[in-house]
Design a protein around this motif. Structure first.
Motif, PDB file in Angstrom:
ATOM      1  N   UNK A  49     130.379 -21.860  24.699  1.00  0.00           N
ATOM      2  CA  UNK A  49     129.742 -22.203  25.932  1.00  0.00           C
ATOM      3  C   UNK A  49     129.248 -20.955  26.662  1.00  0.00           C
ATOM      4  N   UNK A  50     130.074 -19.888  26.664  1.00  0.00           N
ATOM      5  CA  UNK A  50     129.674 -18.663  27.327  1.00  0.00           C
ATOM      6  C   UNK A  50     128.438 -18.059  26.673  1.00  0.00           C
ATOM      7  N   UNK A  51     128.293 -18.265  25.400  1.00  0.00           N
ATOM      8  CA  UNK A  51     127.134 -17.693  24.707  1.00  0.00           C
ATOM      9  C   UNK A  51     125.835 -18.380  25.125  1.00  0.00           C
ATOM     10  N   UNK A  52     125.938 -19.588  25.623  1.00  0.00           N
ATOM     11  CA  UNK A  52     124.732 -20.310  26.056  1.00  0.00           C
ATOM     12  C   UNK A  52     124.464 -20.199  27.554  1.00  0.00           C
ATOM     13  N   UNK A  53     125.510 -20.093  28.348  1.00  0.00           N
ATOM     14  CA  UNK A  53     125.329 -20.157  29.807  1.00  0.00           C
ATOM     15  C   UNK A  53     124.671 -18.896  30.368  1.00  0.00           C
ATOM     16  N   UNK A  54     125.037 -17.730  29.886  1.00  0.00           N
ATOM     17  CA  UNK A  54     124.443 -16.498  30.418  1.00  0.00           C
ATOM     18  C   UNK A  54     122.958 -16.374  30.069  1.00  0.00           C
ATOM     19  N   UNK A  55     122.566 -16.669  28.837  1.00  0.00           N
ATOM     20  CA  UNK A  55     121.113 -16.656  28.576  1.00  0.00           C
ATOM     21  C   UNK A  55     120.360 -17.706  29.402  1.00  0.00           C
ATOM     22  N   UNK A  56     120.978 -18.844  29.658  1.00  0.00           N
ATOM     23  CA  UNK A  56     120.328 -19.874  30.472  1.00  0.00           C
ATOM     24  C   UNK A  56     120.154 -19.401  31.910  1.00  0.00           C
ATOM     25  N   UNK A  57     121.161 -18.723  32.447  1.00  0.00           N
ATOM     26  CA  UNK A  57     121.070 -18.187  33.817  1.00  0.00           C
ATOM     27  C   UNK A  57     119.992 -17.109  33.880  1.00  0.00           C
ATOM     28  N   UNK A  58     119.956 -16.231  32.885  1.00  0.00           N
ATOM     29  CA  UNK A  58     118.931 -15.178  32.849  1.00  0.00           C
ATOM     30  C   UNK A  58     117.531 -15.799  32.764  1.00  0.00           C
ATOM     31  N   UNK A  59     117.368 -16.801  31.913  1.00  0.00           N
ATOM     32  CA  UNK A  59     116.075 -17.460  31.765  1.00  0.00           C
ATOM     33  C   UNK A  59     115.668 -18.164  33.065  1.00  0.00           C
ATOM     34  N   UNK A  60     116.608 -18.789  33.731  1.00  0.00           N
ATOM     35  CA  UNK A  60     116.331 -19.450  35.010  1.00  0.00           C
ATOM     36  C   UNK A  60     115.891 -18.440  36.053  1.00  0.00           C
ATOM     37  N   UNK A  61     116.593 -17.317  36.155  1.00  0.00           N
ATOM     38  CA  UNK A  61     116.232 -16.285  37.135  1.00  0.00           C
ATOM     39  C   UNK A  61     114.864 -15.698  36.816  1.00  0.00           C
ATOM     40  N   UNK A  62     114.611 -15.423  35.549  1.00  0.00           N
ATOM     41  CA  UNK A  62     113.313 -14.869  35.145  1.00  0.00           C
ATOM     42  C   UNK A  62     112.179 -15.858  35.438  1.00  0.00           C
ATOM     43  N   UNK A  63     112.385 -17.117  35.112  1.00  0.00           N
ATOM     44  CA  UNK A  63     111.371 -18.150  35.368  1.00  0.00           C
ATOM     45  C   UNK A  63     111.137 -18.317  36.859  1.00  0.00           C
ATOM     46  N   UNK A  64     112.186 -18.287  37.639  1.00  0.00           N
ATOM     47  CA  UNK A  64     112.080 -18.398  39.089  1.00  0.00           C
ATOM     48  C   UNK A  64     111.256 -17.253  39.668  1.00  0.00           C
ATOM     49  N   UNK A  65     111.554 -16.040  39.229  1.00  0.00           N
ATOM     50  CA  UNK A  65     110.798 -14.876  39.717  1.00  0.00           C
ATOM     51  C   UNK A  65     109.329 -14.966  39.287  1.00  0.00           C
ATOM     52  N   UNK A  66     109.089 -15.380  38.055  1.00  0.00           N
ATOM     53  CA  UNK A  66     107.717 -15.452  37.559  1.00  0.00           C
ATOM     54  C   UNK A  66     106.902 -16.485  38.325  1.00  0.00           C
ATOM     55  N   UNK A  67     107.397 -17.719  38.436  1.00  0.00           N
ATOM     56  CA  UNK A  67     106.597 -18.785  39.038  1.00  0.00           C
ATOM     57  C   UNK A  67     106.553 -18.738  40.564  1.00  0.00           C
ATOM     58  N   UNK A  68     107.576 -18.192  41.194  1.00  0.00           N
ATOM     59  CA  UNK A  68     107.523 -18.133  42.657  1.00  0.00           C
ATOM     60  C   UNK A  68     106.955 -16.814  43.156  1.00  0.00           C
ATOM     61  N   UNK A  69     106.865 -15.832  42.321  1.00  0.00           N
ATOM     62  CA  UNK A  69     106.359 -14.530  42.757  1.00  0.00           C
ATOM     63  C   UNK A  69     105.088 -14.115  42.050  1.00  0.00           C
ATOM     64  N   UNK A  70     105.230 -13.725  40.815  1.00  0.00           N
ATOM     65  CA  UNK A  70     104.111 -13.156  40.074  1.00  0.00           C
ATOM     66  C   UNK A  70     102.975 -14.156  39.873  1.00  0.00           C
ATOM     67  N   UNK A  71     103.271 -15.337  39.400  1.00  0.00           N
ATOM     68  CA  UNK A  71     102.241 -16.352  39.162  1.00  0.00           C
ATOM     69  C   UNK A  71     101.503 -16.702  40.459  1.00  0.00           C
ATOM     70  N   UNK A  72     102.255 -16.870  41.538  1.00  0.00           N
ATOM     71  CA  UNK A  72     101.664 -17.195  42.836  1.00  0.00           C
ATOM     72  C   UNK A  72     100.737 -16.077  43.297  1.00  0.00           C
ATOM     73  N   UNK A  73     101.146 -14.847  43.134  1.00  0.00           N
ATOM     74  CA  UNK A  73     100.315 -13.706  43.534  1.00  0.00           C
ATOM     75  C   UNK A  73      99.045 -13.630  42.695  1.00  0.00           C
ATOM     76  N   UNK A  74      99.143 -13.890  41.406  1.00  0.00           N
ATOM     77  CA  UNK A  74      97.961 -13.858  40.542  1.00  0.00           C
ATOM     78  C   UNK A  74      96.971 -14.945  40.940  1.00  0.00           C
ATOM     79  N   UNK A  75      97.433 -16.156  41.172  1.00  0.00           N
ATOM     80  CA  UNK A  75      96.550 -17.261  41.571  1.00  0.00           C
ATOM     81  C   UNK A  75      95.908 -16.965  42.921  1.00  0.00           C
ATOM     82  N   UNK A  76      96.679 -16.435  43.861  1.00  0.00           N
ATOM     83  CA  UNK A  76      96.131 -16.063  45.163  1.00  0.00           C
ATOM     84  C   UNK A  76      95.053 -14.985  44.996  1.00  0.00           C
ATOM     85  N   UNK A  77      95.311 -14.004  44.147  1.00  0.00           N
ATOM     86  CA  UNK A  77      94.342 -12.930  43.906  1.00  0.00           C
ATOM     87  C   UNK A  77      93.049 -13.455  43.303  1.00  0.00           C
TER      88      UNK A  77
END
Length: 186
Positions: free
Chosen positions: A1-29
């Motif tokens: 279970x530990x082998x799956x949960x940490x990559x899932x948390x990392x992927x969630x954080x990365x996706x959150x940063x990408x879609x709420x930050x970088x992607x939004x800034x690119x579309x606005x630009x």
């Protein structure tokens, strides 16, 4: 279970940063290079500003009618009615729109009414109608404004936009622009 949960948390954080930050800034630009800085197509006439890419309501007989809106032309709450074509409430609303159209357009038969004049678009904010929908309203407007039908037909032709790149989509007319041109005609 530990082998799956940490990559899932990392992927969630990365996706959150990408879609709420970088992607939004690119579309606005990218939107900053669009006409009017991505704020939509605006038209100012006599000190009043209109959004040309959002449907407007025109209820007076001297104007061309827009496509009905399921959201009362409220751009903050875009959406359809979500009622199917067999829903009794939906059918009653459409029948009421047909009856109203026939009252305001004597001489037009029920079969001659384009479906887009009695049904709302998916967004409820469609600013365009087809040339056929404009032409079916010519007699009423000519009678009310005391203008020749031929002049109105020419006005419709001048305000008709062709398909995108000559290939994609139908011919259309922006109702706001058509009605503003109609006011200039008188």
């Amino acid at each position: 279970m530990k082998t799956n949960i940490f990559p899932a948390i990392k992927l969630t954080a990365l996706t959150l940063m990408f879609f709420s930050g970088l992607y939004t800034a690119v579309i606005w630009g990218v939107a900053q290079f669009a006409p009017n800085g991505g704020k939509g197509k605006m038209i100012t006439v006599h000190g009043k500003t209109y959004y040309a890419n959002i449907g407007q309501t025109f209820t007076e007989d001297k104007y061309f009618c827009s496509r009905p809106s399921a959201v009362g032309y409220n751009a903050a709450g875009s959406g359809g009615s979500n009622k199917g074509p067999s829903n009794p409430e939906y059918l009653a609303v459409v029948q009421a729109r047909i009856d109203t159209f026939l009252v305001h357009n004597p001489g037009v038969g029920k079969k001659d009414i384009p479906v887009e004049l009695v049904t709302a678009s998916g967004s409820g904010l469609d600013p365009d109608i087809t040339p056929r929908s404009a032409l079916v309203q010519v007699k009423r407007i000519a009678s009310v404004r005391k203008v020749s039908e031929e002049a109105l037909v020419q006005l419709i032709a001048r305000n008709t936009e062709g398909p995108l790149l000559g290939l994609f989509g139908p011919e259309k007319i922006n109702v706001l622009k058509l009605n503003l041109a109609l006011d200039q005609l008188n």
